[in-house]
Design a protein around this motif. Sequence first.
Motif, PDB file in Angstrom:
ATOM      1  N   THR A 123       0.925  -1.286  -0.081  1.00 28.02           N
ATOM      2  CA  THR A 123      -0.165   0.195  -0.138  1.00 28.02           C
ATOM      3  C   THR A 123       1.003   1.430   0.050  1.00 28.02           C
ATOM      4  OG1 THR A 123      -1.664  -1.260   1.234  1.00 28.02           O
ATOM      5  CG2 THR A 123      -1.776   1.051   1.185  1.00 28.02           C
ATOM      6  N   CYS A 124       1.919   1.157   0.791  1.00 30.47           N
ATOM      7  CA  CYS A 124       2.931   2.414   0.902  1.00 30.47           C
ATOM      8  C   CYS A 124       3.667   2.652  -0.684  1.00 30.47           C
ATOM      9  CB  CYS A 124       3.794   2.065   1.838  1.00 30.47           C
ATOM     10  SG  CYS A 124       3.492   2.573   3.497  1.00 30.47           S
ATOM     11  N   TYR A 125       3.866   1.613  -1.106  1.00 28.06           N
ATOM     12  CA  TYR A 125       4.504   1.534  -2.494  1.00 28.06           C
ATOM     13  C   TYR A 125       3.625   2.136  -3.414  1.00 28.06           C
ATOM     14  CZ  TYR A 125       6.408   0.309  -6.823  1.00 28.06           C
ATOM     15  OH  TYR A 125       6.838   0.274  -8.174  1.00 28.06           O
ATOM     16  N   ASP A 126       2.340   1.732  -3.420  1.00 33.65           N
ATOM     17  CA  ASP A 126       1.672   2.258  -4.526  1.00 33.65           C
ATOM     18  C   ASP A 126       1.231   3.768  -4.153  1.00 33.65           C
ATOM     19  OD1 ASP A 126       1.137   0.304  -6.496  1.00 33.65           O
ATOM     20  OD2 ASP A 126      -0.713  -0.348  -5.777  1.00 33.65           O
ATOM     21  N   GLN A 127       1.063   4.063  -2.964  1.00 29.36           N
ATOM     22  CA  GLN A 127       0.685   5.717  -2.927  1.00 29.36           C
ATOM     23  C   GLN A 127       1.809   6.363  -2.899  1.00 29.36           C
ATOM     24  OE1 GLN A 127      -2.544   6.811  -1.586  1.00 29.36           O
ATOM     25  NE2 GLN A 127      -3.225   4.715  -2.161  1.00 29.36           N
ATOM     26  N   LEU A 128       2.872   6.085  -2.509  1.00 33.47           N
ATOM     27  CA  LEU A 128       4.162   6.872  -2.754  1.00 33.47           C
ATOM     28  C   LEU A 128       4.336   7.055  -4.238  1.00 33.47           C
ATOM     29  CD1 LEU A 128       6.737   5.645  -0.195  1.00 33.47           C
ATOM     30  CD2 LEU A 128       5.996   7.979  -0.502  1.00 33.47           C
ATOM     31  N   SER A 129       4.142   5.855  -5.018  1.00 38.22           N
ATOM     32  CA  SER A 129       4.471   6.076  -6.633  1.00 38.22           C
ATOM     33  C   SER A 129       3.185   7.071  -7.185  1.00 38.22           C
ATOM     34  CB  SER A 129       4.205   4.561  -7.299  1.00 38.22           C
ATOM     35  OG  SER A 129       5.269   3.650  -6.599  1.00 38.22           O
ATOM     36  N   LEU A 130       1.936   6.873  -6.612  1.00 34.89           N
ATOM     37  CA  LEU A 130       0.857   7.711  -7.233  1.00 34.89           C
ATOM     38  C   LEU A 130       1.496   9.283  -6.915  1.00 34.89           C
ATOM     39  CD1 LEU A 130      -1.757   7.833  -8.724  1.00 34.89           C
ATOM     40  CD2 LEU A 130      -2.767   7.615  -6.456  1.00 34.89           C
ATOM     41  N   PHE A 131       1.733   9.362  -5.814  1.00 34.93           N
ATOM     42  CA  PHE A 131       2.173  10.781  -5.428  1.00 34.93           C
ATOM     43  C   PHE A 131       3.279  11.374  -5.992  1.00 34.93           C
ATOM     44  CE2 PHE A 131       4.871  13.456  -2.721  1.00 34.93           C
ATOM     45  CZ  PHE A 131       3.893  14.514  -2.488  1.00 34.93           C
ATOM     46  N   MET A 132       4.475  10.423  -6.240  1.00 33.19           N
ATOM     47  CA  MET A 132       5.373  11.280  -7.089  1.00 33.19           C
ATOM     48  C   MET A 132       5.367  11.145  -8.566  1.00 33.19           C
ATOM     49  SD  MET A 132       8.693   9.035  -5.301  1.00 33.19           S
ATOM     50  CE  MET A 132       9.790   9.891  -6.052  1.00 33.19           C
ATOM     51  N   ASN A 138      10.404  12.803 -14.596  1.00 27.01           N
ATOM     52  CA  ASN A 138      11.024  11.530 -14.765  1.00 27.01           C
ATOM     53  C   ASN A 138      10.627  10.508 -13.965  1.00 27.01           C
ATOM     54  OD1 ASN A 138      12.793   9.492 -15.756  1.00 27.01           O
ATOM     55  ND2 ASN A 138      14.401  10.828 -15.276  1.00 27.01           N
ATOM     56  N   GLU A 139       9.833   9.567 -14.403  1.00 24.10           N
ATOM     57  CA  GLU A 139       9.265   8.573 -14.067  1.00 24.10           C
ATOM     58  C   GLU A 139      10.142   7.120 -13.711  1.00 24.10           C
ATOM     59  OE1 GLU A 139       5.641   7.599 -15.088  1.00 24.10           O
ATOM     60  OE2 GLU A 139       4.470   9.550 -14.819  1.00 24.10           O
ATOM     61  N   ALA A 140      11.202   7.238 -14.155  1.00 24.00           N
ATOM     62  CA  ALA A 140      12.270   6.032 -14.427  1.00 24.00           C
ATOM     63  C   ALA A 140      12.566   5.605 -12.844  1.00 24.00           C
ATOM     64  CB  ALA A 140      13.330   6.099 -15.244  1.00 24.00           C
ATOM     65  N   PHE A 141      12.875   6.426 -12.064  1.00 19.70           N
ATOM     66  CA  PHE A 141      13.658   6.204 -10.780  1.00 19.70           C
ATOM     67  C   PHE A 141      12.301   6.187  -9.593  1.00 19.70           C
ATOM     68  CE2 PHE A 141      17.058   7.718 -13.291  1.00 19.70           C
ATOM     69  CZ  PHE A 141      17.793   6.723 -13.026  1.00 19.70           C
ATOM     70  N   ILE A 142      11.058   6.299  -9.990  1.00 21.27           N
ATOM     71  CA  ILE A 142      10.080   6.179  -9.016  1.00 21.27           C
ATOM     72  C   ILE A 142      10.034   4.947  -8.159  1.00 21.27           C
ATOM     73  CG2 ILE A 142       7.538   6.490  -8.635  1.00 21.27           C
ATOM     74  CD1 ILE A 142       7.725   8.795 -10.714  1.00 21.27           C
ATOM     75  N   PRO A 143      10.091   3.732  -9.081  1.00 21.11           N
ATOM     76  CA  PRO A 143       9.948   2.481  -8.408  1.00 21.11           C
ATOM     77  C   PRO A 143      10.967   2.191  -7.576  1.00 21.11           C
ATOM     78  CG  PRO A 143       9.447   2.246 -10.980  1.00 21.11           C
ATOM     79  CD  PRO A 143      10.049   3.825 -10.566  1.00 21.11           C
ATOM     80  N   ILE A 144      12.432   2.866  -7.690  1.00 20.45           N
ATOM     81  CA  ILE A 144      13.259   2.736  -6.903  1.00 20.45           C
ATOM     82  C   ILE A 144      13.195   3.338  -5.255  1.00 20.45           C
ATOM     83  CG2 ILE A 144      15.802   2.996  -6.480  1.00 20.45           C
ATOM     84  CD1 ILE A 144      16.169   2.602  -9.426  1.00 20.45           C
ATOM     85  N   PHE A 145      12.856   4.743  -5.710  1.00 18.21           N
ATOM     86  CA  PHE A 145      12.567   5.358  -4.308  1.00 18.21           C
ATOM     87  C   PHE A 145      11.502   4.911  -3.543  1.00 18.21           C
ATOM     88  CE2 PHE A 145      10.733   8.974  -1.981  1.00 18.21           C
ATOM     89  CZ  PHE A 145      11.747   9.466  -1.279  1.00 18.21           C
ATOM     90  N   ALA A 146      10.230   4.559  -4.248  1.00 19.47           N
ATOM     91  CA  ALA A 146       9.127   4.201  -3.637  1.00 19.47           C
ATOM     92  C   ALA A 146       9.323   2.844  -3.022  1.00 19.47           C
ATOM     93  CB  ALA A 146       7.674   4.227  -4.555  1.00 19.47           C
ATOM     94  N   GLY A 147       9.987   2.184  -3.658  1.00 18.47           N
ATOM     95  CA  GLY A 147      10.288   0.374  -3.024  1.00 18.47           C
ATOM     96  C   GLY A 147      11.400   0.701  -1.716  1.00 18.47           C
TER      97      GLY A 147
END
Length: 344
Positions: A123-132, A138-147
Amino acid sequence: MDAEQTGQAFPRVTPLQQMIASCTGAILTSLMVTPLDVVKIRLQVQNNPYPKRRCFLYCNGLMDHLYFCDEGSNKAWYKKAGRFRGTLDAFLKIIRNEGIKSLWSGLPPTLVMAVPATVIYFTCYDQLSLFMKSKVENEAFIPIFAGIVARLGAVTVISPLELIRTKMQSKALSYKELHLFVRRKLSHDGWISLWRGWSSTVMRDVPFSAMYWYNFEVFKKWLCKNSDKHEPTFVINFAAGAVSGSIASIVTLPFDVVKTQKQTRLWRYEDVDLHNLPTSTWDIMKQIVSKHGISGLFAGLIPRLIKVAPACAIMVSTYEFGKAFFHQQNLKQEYHTSDCMDLK
């Protein structure tokens, strides 16, 4: 009329729906992967019996469990009679001689710990990804930071419960005895003692999470592109989850080996002065390399891949399927409400 035009009155997937999807995924993963690890442990034990009061680490891909080899204990389920010639033979003999429920030994503590940890994490991963995605171009590094952030949060919240669960598994304790243990722990070592082992867990899980989510998104897009799909199917999510989980498992295995050493050391060396043993991650790594070489840091690679790859694949594909289901339900509700408003 879509959600953007209605001012997001009906969110596509709400946090509660994400929690339900991740909870379902955690339960399904535990049910499907636990038998694989039970069979693996049984095969290992018959070749290398554990002496009394020794312990081993059992993991079904979602959660680690510390088990103790006290003779006569109801935890010694792996000591039952039976000689297995291989994996399939073990499955058949366990079911025939001990009942099919034996394939899910250790499932209750898995569900107690893995479900809340997984719900927080996904849930935190998805919410952070959506916010970012709404803030960053540049969405390439969003999965790394959110993860990374999501895993840090999940490990930090669950760590004290992990310590208490490990203590409960080591000895049959009443709630009063458990309460006294926690009070004594706090009075002697302070609140920080409840997070013992946090650093080694973070060093394994945070890089795993960063690599896993980055590779998952990359492989998912690549598979969609090569199969001419606009949206990932269940099979695409399953394949991307298995491949990304395998890669992350291989890279982070040395930290998993160290974490296993730390978790089992206290119980394996009850009568030894622990101050003479290395405690830091790097010191333990150096000790392993000096005794077993570099290959010692990658001990158990195949069993880990056999557990983690299907666990990651089942978990993420079930989670994405659940989100897709709720997405469709929310759209139907949105269109129904929109039609009602038009009639008015």
